[in-house]
Design a protein around this motif. Structure first.
Motif, short mmCIF file in Angstrom:
data_model
loop_
_atom_site.label_atom_id
_atom_site.label_comp_id
_atom_site.label_asym_id
_atom_site.label_seq_id
_atom_site.Cartn_x
_atom_site.Cartn_y
_atom_site.Cartn_z
N UNK A 83 -8.64 88.44 57.81
CA UNK A 83 -7.60 89.13 58.58
C UNK A 83 -6.21 88.78 58.09
N UNK A 84 -5.98 87.50 57.82
CA UNK A 84 -4.68 87.06 57.33
C UNK A 84 -4.40 87.60 55.94
N UNK A 85 -5.41 87.61 55.07
CA UNK A 85 -5.22 88.13 53.71
C UNK A 85 -4.93 89.63 53.73
N UNK A 86 -5.55 90.35 54.65
CA UNK A 86 -5.27 91.78 54.78
C UNK A 86 -3.82 92.01 55.17
N UNK A 87 -3.26 91.11 55.97
CA UNK A 87 -1.87 91.24 56.36
C UNK A 87 -0.95 91.09 55.14
N UNK A 88 -1.25 90.12 54.28
CA UNK A 88 -0.46 89.96 53.05
C UNK A 88 -0.55 91.21 52.20
N UNK A 142 -18.19 79.54 47.68
CA UNK A 142 -19.04 80.65 48.10
C UNK A 142 -18.45 81.35 49.32
N UNK A 143 -17.99 80.56 50.29
CA UNK A 143 -17.41 81.15 51.50
C UNK A 143 -16.14 81.91 51.22
N UNK A 144 -15.26 81.33 50.39
CA UNK A 144 -14.01 82.02 50.07
C UNK A 144 -14.28 83.28 49.26
N UNK A 145 -15.28 83.25 48.39
CA UNK A 145 -15.63 84.43 47.60
C UNK A 145 -16.07 85.57 48.50
N UNK A 146 -16.82 85.23 49.54
CA UNK A 146 -17.25 86.25 50.50
C UNK A 146 -16.04 86.82 51.24
N UNK A 147 -15.12 85.96 51.62
CA UNK A 147 -13.90 86.42 52.29
C UNK A 147 -13.12 87.36 51.38
N UNK A 148 -12.93 86.96 50.13
CA UNK A 148 -12.20 87.79 49.18
C UNK A 148 -12.92 89.12 48.93
N UNK A 149 -14.25 89.07 48.87
CA UNK A 149 -15.02 90.30 48.69
C UNK A 149 -14.84 91.23 49.89
N UNK A 150 -14.78 90.66 51.08
CA UNK A 150 -14.58 91.47 52.28
C UNK A 150 -13.22 92.15 52.26
N UNK A 151 -12.19 91.42 51.85
CA UNK A 151 -10.85 92.00 51.76
C UNK A 151 -10.82 93.11 50.72
N UNK A 152 -11.42 92.87 49.56
CA UNK A 152 -11.45 93.90 48.52
C UNK A 152 -12.23 95.13 48.98
N UNK A 153 -13.35 94.89 49.67
CA UNK A 153 -14.14 96.02 50.14
C UNK A 153 -13.40 96.80 51.23
N UNK A 154 -12.53 96.11 51.98
CA UNK A 154 -11.71 96.81 52.98
C UNK A 154 -10.79 97.80 52.29
N UNK A 155 -10.26 97.43 51.12
CA UNK A 155 -9.40 98.34 50.38
C UNK A 155 -10.19 99.52 49.81
N UNK A 156 -11.40 99.25 49.34
CA UNK A 156 -12.23 100.35 48.84
C UNK A 156 -12.58 101.30 49.98
N UNK A 205 -19.78 98.90 51.49
CA UNK A 205 -19.68 97.43 51.39
C UNK A 205 -18.91 96.78 52.52
N UNK A 206 -17.80 97.39 52.96
CA UNK A 206 -16.97 96.74 53.99
C UNK A 206 -17.71 96.56 55.31
N UNK A 207 -18.27 97.62 55.93
CA UNK A 207 -18.96 97.38 57.20
C UNK A 207 -20.18 96.47 57.05
N UNK A 208 -20.86 96.54 55.91
CA UNK A 208 -22.02 95.67 55.70
C UNK A 208 -21.59 94.21 55.57
N UNK A 209 -20.53 93.97 54.80
CA UNK A 209 -20.01 92.61 54.66
C UNK A 209 -19.50 92.08 56.00
N UNK A 210 -18.82 92.93 56.74
CA UNK A 210 -18.27 92.51 58.03
C UNK A 210 -19.40 92.16 59.00
#
Length: 274
Positions: free
Chosen positions: A90-95, A145-159, A257-262
């Motif tokens: 959520x914070x990364x999406x704000x940036x 691993x956890x941060x990679x998942x977070x970053x993947x979720x942010x990237x998938x939110x943009x897709x 990817x985004x809803x599945x990752x979320x």
């Protein structure tokens, strides 16, 4: 924490309301030369910028405070617990939204992203009320691993956002849906391809970090990351078909990817204990 999460939702909605009620947002462009802008209009644009900067400062304060509260509640496991992962995303999406206004310059895309932030802030409220705590056994590979998942979720939110704008642009009601003319199809596709590529890379990093964690491989989190990597890679492949000008099938699958990752994140599938 619940009050701060509500503050995040209110701050996002306030920004969208402020932008939607002011046509000056269309003139607030650093690339403009100033031709045709009177001194009076220039003064109004400056007032608009000051108010908008204040709104963004308020947003960073409440989003940052929420992240700090979640970090304390999860005992620092912000990339190892479901609540911490969701709040970090959520914070990364704000940036990205703040930078995206100047870089992407796509108001419809940023509006969709704002809706995603609202959803995630609501999920934070629900998870906090449910008492989601910290996950145990947080080592260096697990953190990666956890941060990679977070970053993947942010990237998938943009897709997801770019795909939503793309599909809206193809519709005859797209302009009405977004309140203004959406960006060209090629621009949405380009953002979607880059976001899918980033999603795939981050998910691959998560699987690799899980293999090195020494916690037993494959874990449930590793299986989930590998499955979602396949979905993201398939969507990216459909968007890279050079034989076609547009790739509606790829952009439809880019929504997945985004809803599945979320969902996997919220259910704790990506916690360090999984």
């Amino acid at each position: 924490m619940l009050g701060v999460a509500l503050g995040c939702i209110a701050a996002v909605l306030l920004e969208e309301l402020f932008l939607r009620t002011s046509r000056l947002r269309l003139l607030d462009d650093p690339d403009r030369t100033g031709d045709g802008i009177t001194p009076s209009l220039r003064g109004r644009i400056e007032v608009f910028r000051r108010r908008y900067r204040f709104i963004r400062v308020v947003q960073f304060v409440v989003f940052g405070l929420l992240w700090v509260l979640v970090a304390e509640a999860t005992e620092g496991a912000v990339t190892g617990s479901p609540l911490g992962q969701l709040t970090t995303a959520l914070l990364l999406l704000q940036f990205i939204r703040v930078l995206g206004r100047r870089v992407v310059k796509s108001w419809p895309l940023l509006t969709v992203t704002a809706l995603q932030q609202t959803l995630q802030a609501f999920l934070v409220m629900v998870m906090a009320a449910a008492g989601y705590g910290a996950a145990g056994g947080v080592g260096a590979p697990a953190l990666v691993s956890g941060f990679s998942v977070v970053a993947a979720t942010v990237a998938s939110a943009l897709s997801f956002s770019s795909s939503a704008v793309y599909l809206g642009r193809m519709s005859s009601r797209g302009a009405r849906l977004f309140g203004e003319e959406p960006p060209p199809l090629a621009a949405s596709e380009a953002i979607g391809r880059r976001a899918l590529a980033a999603t795939s890379l981050f998910l691959a990093a998560s699987v690799a970090a899980g293999a090195l964690s020494g916690a037993g491989f494959p874990r449930a989190a590793d299986v989930a990351a590998a499955a979602l990597l396949a979905v993201s890679a398939l969507s990216l492949a459909l968007c890279l078909d050079r034989g076609r000008v547009h790739h509606p099938a790829g952009m439809v699958t880019a929504l997945l990817p985004y809803p599945l990752l979320l969902a996997a994140m919220v259910t704790g599938l990506f916690s360090t204990g999984s």
